[in-house]
Scaffold this motif. Structure first.
Motif, PDB file in Angstrom:
ATOM      1  N   THR A   1       0.830  -1.208   0.000  1.00  0.00           N
ATOM      2  CA  THR A   1       0.000   0.000   0.000  1.00  0.00           C
ATOM      3  C   THR A   1       0.867   1.262   0.000  1.00  0.00           C
ATOM      4  OG1 THR A   1      -0.119   0.107   2.417  1.00  0.00           O
ATOM      5  CG2 THR A   1      -1.815  -1.191   1.286  1.00  0.00           C
ATOM      6  N   ASP A   2       0.198   2.349  -0.317  1.00  0.00           N
ATOM      7  CA  ASP A   2       0.786   3.689  -0.250  1.00  0.00           C
ATOM      8  C   ASP A   2       0.749   4.138   1.210  1.00  0.00           C
ATOM      9  OD1 ASP A   2       1.178   6.471  -0.243  1.00  0.00           O
ATOM     10  OD2 ASP A   2       0.220   6.734  -2.197  1.00  0.00           O
TER      11      ASP A   2
ATOM     12  N   GLU B   1       1.329   6.860   2.423  1.00  0.00           N
ATOM     13  CA  GLU B   1       0.853   8.225   2.603  1.00  0.00           C
ATOM     14  C   GLU B   1      -0.656   8.319   2.418  1.00  0.00           C
ATOM     15  OE1 GLU B   1       2.579  12.356   1.116  1.00  0.00           O
ATOM     16  OE2 GLU B   1       1.725  11.166  -0.503  1.00  0.00           O
TER      17      GLU B   1
ATOM     18  N   LEU C   1      -0.843  -0.180  -4.140  1.00  0.00           N
ATOM     19  CA  LEU C   1       0.158   0.188  -5.133  1.00  0.00           C
ATOM     20  C   LEU C   1       0.221  -0.917  -6.184  1.00  0.00           C
ATOM     21  CD1 LEU C   1       3.100   1.641  -2.991  1.00  0.00           C
ATOM     22  CD2 LEU C   1       1.428   2.878  -4.364  1.00  0.00           C
TER      23      LEU C   1
ATOM     24  N   TYR D   1       8.803   0.334  -5.540  1.00  0.00           N
ATOM     25  CA  TYR D   1       7.797   0.974  -6.390  1.00  0.00           C
ATOM     26  C   TYR D   1       8.271   2.382  -6.691  1.00  0.00           C
ATOM     27  CZ  TYR D   1       3.183   2.245  -8.203  1.00  0.00           C
ATOM     28  OH  TYR D   1       2.144   2.632  -9.015  1.00  0.00           O
TER      29      TYR D   1
ATOM     30  N   PHE E   1       8.746   5.615  -4.268  1.00  0.00           N
ATOM     31  CA  PHE E   1       8.623   5.201  -2.886  1.00  0.00           C
ATOM     32  C   PHE E   1       9.928   4.556  -2.416  1.00  0.00           C
ATOM     33  CE2 PHE E   1       4.370   5.635  -4.346  1.00  0.00           C
ATOM     34  CZ  PHE E   1       3.604   5.974  -3.237  1.00  0.00           C
TER      35      PHE E   1
ATOM     36  N   PRO F   1       6.510   7.454   0.507  1.00  0.00           N
ATOM     37  CA  PRO F   1       6.963   8.195  -0.674  1.00  0.00           C
ATOM     38  C   PRO F   1       8.383   8.724  -0.499  1.00  0.00           C
ATOM     39  CG  PRO F   1       4.779   8.900  -0.019  1.00  0.00           C
ATOM     40  CD  PRO F   1       5.301   8.042   1.088  1.00  0.00           C
TER      41      PRO F   1
END
Length: 871
Positions: A28-29, A31, A36, A73, A76, A96
């Protein structure tokens, strides 16, 4: 004993069976909290790996019961996750970090000034590699940024590579463009010519546009903004892709790339080769070119990383003339008359060819855990120019028959030597040549930055930026069109006015790379130049808890010298060397109110040296007596919000561009003008957002409202051909006149929805308003107090859409099918006007615009489709 062996074998087989299993998880992101898709999941030390699906989930078959997963990714920070048993490893959140781009080891980290979210106090947007690969297609590089606040792009004449970009109302000469920290704006005028950079979209890992003063530590004047193009250097893992693309008007593009990954001894190689060709959207506007990229990296230990990179994009493309709206409405919006037939062979008489390879050597040295040194040495070698007829009067219908025979050089008699030689001014419209206006350069530079961590809160940077540039500008013959020689009838002090050139030079961009044109084969003009630049910069950064701040400054010195081998005798070709100093200072701060909200402010002031093109008068070595540095002052404030499903930014800005000196030739061709005291004021507000209400659905949008105007009036001085002042101090009434060539109001929204696993659709709509014509202050309109300002062009909106099928064939191969359709609704619109003719009563108009204006219409519906195999 036999039973013991059998028992041992059974235990061993059980252990082997236990060591084989499945790992699952979700990336996952960290932020925004969303998934993702396409994140890379590898077992460290092996070639076993996979990618996450659209929901961020992955399933990975492993042959070991313990180890470490490496998850990466684009944009990130990569993360290592140990596992001691198979099964689920849970949710893995990546944070990020603009310095970590798709598994690429960024070399020259101290040179590439990428902004960090919620830390760097500037307005910034980033286009990631995955989006470039999907939406790039057969679009020009500037169009990758068109869904960005305060950005306006246009295809201009419509040839391959002829696009342009404006940021906050400032043209390309006032926006800094960098490739891996290497400045690439033209040294003479600051301009960008995207035909030289056709391959950038193929090799870019990310594109970050910093609007406004930006965060670059280099001694550059990024007035409108800074565009950082980060290319591949060292890929951390082995892999590559092959791709084929087709598009409208017989467009074809093939590309292949391979990266070796980092070997045990620290070596890595990446290479990319591509070819493209197409007929062009407008009539007879074909083009073709290649892209090559090669990078070799070496990291002998954790303290040193080296990388050598060379890339280039040789290309040829046809161009067309400027036409009035009336002509285009009569003959078709794709009309082009710059072609003909000679001896049964098609011949285009307007075009561009160029090859501009660049190379750089980067070295990152981790001196200690507190000190780092980054250095980039680079070189650029450019060869090429534009193609056109030498005697424009010969374009009459009796010589340039678009329906059949190309009628040049059929009635000329040979001279006493049996040769057919024509003169430019012999009033014979039956003779002409094709010529190229050549622009060549040799450019060397070095950028070095030392960073020292004073303590946990303070970092200090200091470095320098040095450049040496030599340019050559002249004309030469491309095709004699049946002649044996050409007397250009030009006033050449050194060779006389009657010397004859007999050599023709190919416009093949590869061949032109190795051409050397002697001075007795140059026509029209011959004026090289030398530019030397040295800047030093420093920055102090503070970061603690919720507060981050910086202050930075730079000073620079630049020398310019012009040479003229036409207008001056042997030994007198050099102008005096003109040296100017400049400086800039910037400061800003960001404060994170909590995990959701942040605010920032920044301010800066530049004193920028004038460009070479404004430094010398009358196309001679006469130094402009009114040279002065341009003054740019900017202020900006912003607010950001971040949550698991929604993020947004609001930016307010004001930029003043003062003390401009603008010089050029009068439209009559008999004299020159110079404007003093030109001042522009640009201010506005920008909003952008991203929304992910569901894991398979996301939206993004933006709006920007600008007010870009001339502030106050200016004065003009007019010279005759002998540099005598014939008018001085006459006012130019510019106060309140709108700045042209960029839409001052833009709004856009986009979205992507995956309705089946691996199958998704996306669309973007952009609307443009408050767009005004470009103009020259020499227009009579601006010499009277009650002028009506610049012509407002009709607003318009464009819908682009795409369809993607992403199929994981197995753990090692992925197939991506992509369809792009641009301007889905086939909107007819004027993208820019080159003239500023107001409509009077009784005039014929198009959507309220006088059809006597010369204008460029944008493209109608276009498409491209590609298939990419990743491995």
């Amino acid at each position: 004993m036999k039973r013991i062996y059998l028992a041992f074998a059974a235990v061993l087989m059980s252990a082997m069976a236990f060591s084989q299993g499945t790992l699952t998880g979700t990336v996952t992101d960290g932020e925004l909290g969303g998934p993702l898709p396409g994140a890379t999941v590898m077992v460290r030390g092996t070639s076993t790996g996979t990618s996450t699906d659209f929901d961020g989930n992955f399933t990975l078959e492993v042959n070991q019961s313990s180890g470490t997963l490496l998850i990466s990714y684009i944009g990130f920070v990569s993360k290592s996750v140990p596992f001691t048993t198979t099964g689920s490893v849970g949710t893995i959140a990546l944070q990020p970090d603009a310095e970590e781009l798709e598994g690429v080891v960024i070399v020259g980290t101290g040179i590439i000034d990428l902004a960090k979210d919620r830390q760097t106090p500037i307005a910034v947007s980033t286009v990631k590699a995955s989006e470039i690969a999907l939406k790039g297609g057969n679009q020009e590089f500037p169009e990758l940024l068109k869904s960005t606040p305060s950005v306006y792009t246009s295809k201009s004449g419509g040839g391959f590579g002829d696009a342009r970009i404006q940021v906050r109302g400032f043209d390309q000469s006032n926006t800094a463009f960098l490739i891996n920290g290497q400045p690439i704006n033209g040294m003479e005028d600051g301009n960008m010519y995207w035909s030289n950079w056709q391959g950038v979209t193929d090799v870019a890992s990310a594109i970050q546009i910093q609007r406004g003063l930006g965060s670059s530590k280099l001694a550059i004047s990024s007035v409108g903004g800074t565009v950082n193009i980060v290319t591949k250097t060292i890929d951390s893992q082995e892999g590559g892709f092959v791709q084929a693309m087709v598009g409208n008007n017989n467009y074809l593009k093939t590309t292949a790339s391979y990266s070796s990954g980092i070997s045990e001894k620290g070596w890595a190689f990446t290479t990319l080769l591509g070819h493209w060709q197409g007929d062009g959207y407008n009539d007879y506007m074909s083009g073709s070119g290649q892209t090559y990229f090669f990078s070799v990296g070496y990291s002998p230990n954790e303290n040193h990383t080296f990388n050598f990179l060379i890339t280039g994009a040789p290309q040829n493309h046809n161009q067309r003339n400027r036409y009035t709206i009336a002509t285009l409405l009569e003959k078709g919006l794709t009309y082009n008359d710059q072609w003909g037939i000679l001896n049964g062979k098609f011949m285009n008489v307007s075009g561009n060819y160029y090859h501009k390879p660049i190379a750089n050597l980067s070295w990152d040295w981790n001196i200690s855990n507190k000190s780092q040194l980054s250095t980039v040495i680079y070189a650029s070698y450019g060869r090429g120019g534009s193609v056109g007829l030498r005697t424009f009067a010969s374009q009459g219908e009796d010589n340039f028959d678009l329906t059949g025979q190309y009628n040049y050089n059929r009635s000329l008699a040979p001279n006493e030597d049996g040769l057919i030689i024509a003169r430019r001014n012999d009033n014979s419209r039956s003779a002409d040549i094709l010529r190229s206006s050549v622009n060549e350069h040799r450019w060397f530079g070095v950028v070095s930055n030392f960073n020292h961590k004073i303590n946990d809160q303070l970092n200090f940077n200091v470095g320098f930026d040095g450049r040496s540039y030599h340019g050559e500008h002249y004309r030469r013959v491309v095709d004699f069109l049946g002649l044996d020689g050409w007397d250009d009838d030009t006033n050449n002090v050194q060779l006389g006015s009657d010397y004859v050139v007999t050599e023709a030079y190919s416009v093949n961009s590869w061949k032109a790379t190795f051409h050397d044109t002697p001075r007795n084969q140059r026509i029209g003009y011959d004026n090289p130049e030398n530019i030397r630049y040295l800047g030093v910069f420093g920055q102090l950064e503070y970061a603690k808890d919720k507060l981050s701040a910086f202050v930075q400054g730079a000073v620079s010195t630049q020398s310019n010298q012009r040479f003229d081998y036409f207008n001056y005798a042997v030994g007198d070709e050099k102008s005096e060397k003109v040296t100017n100093e400049g400086f800039n200072i910037k400061a800003g701060a960001n404060y994170n109110l909590n995990e959701y909200h942040n605010v920032f402010v920044n301010a800066g002031h530049y004193s920028r040296q004038p460009y070479q093109d404004n430094m010398f008068l009358n196309f001679r070595n006469d130094v402009n007596p009114l040279l002065t540095n341009e003054k740019i002052t900017g202020f900006e404030a912003g607010y950001g919000f971040r949550s698991s499903i929604f993020s947004a930014n609001v930016n307010l800005y004001q930029t003043t561009w003062d003390d401009r000196v603008v010089s050029g030739s009068l439209s009559t061709g008999e004299g020159f003008y110079q404007f003093q005291g030109v001042k522009q004021l640009h201010k506005g507000v920008e909003v952008d957002f991203a929304l992910r209400p569901m894991q398979n659905l996301r939206f993004n949008g933006y709006t920007s409202i600008g007010k870009w105007e001339y502030d106050g009036n200016a004065t003009q001085t007019v010279y005759d051909d002998n540099q005598n002042v014939i008018a001085e101090g006459d006012p130019l009434y510019l106060d309140g006149v709108k700045v042209g060539d960029g839409a001052q109001f833009t709004i856009g929204v986009g979205g992507r929805y995956e309705f089946l696993k691996g199958l998704s659709i996306d669309a973007d709509y952009n609307h443009y308003d408050e767009l005004y014509a470009g103009f020259l202050p020499t227009d009579d309109e601006f010499t009277v107090p009650d002028n009506r300002g610049s012509v407002k062009l009709p607003s318009y909106g464009l819908l682009d859409a795409g369809l993607t099928y992403d199929w994981n064939v197995n753990q090692n191969y992925k197939l991506v099918l992509r369809l792009n359709v641009n301007n889905v609704l086939d909107e007819e619109y004027i993208s820019e006007s080159l003239t500023n003719i107001h409509a009077e009563a009784g005039d014929v108009t198009y959507k309220g615009v006088n059809v006597a204006n010369q204008a460029y219409f944008g493209f109608g519906r276009t498409w491209n489709m590609s298939i990419r195999l990743k491995f």
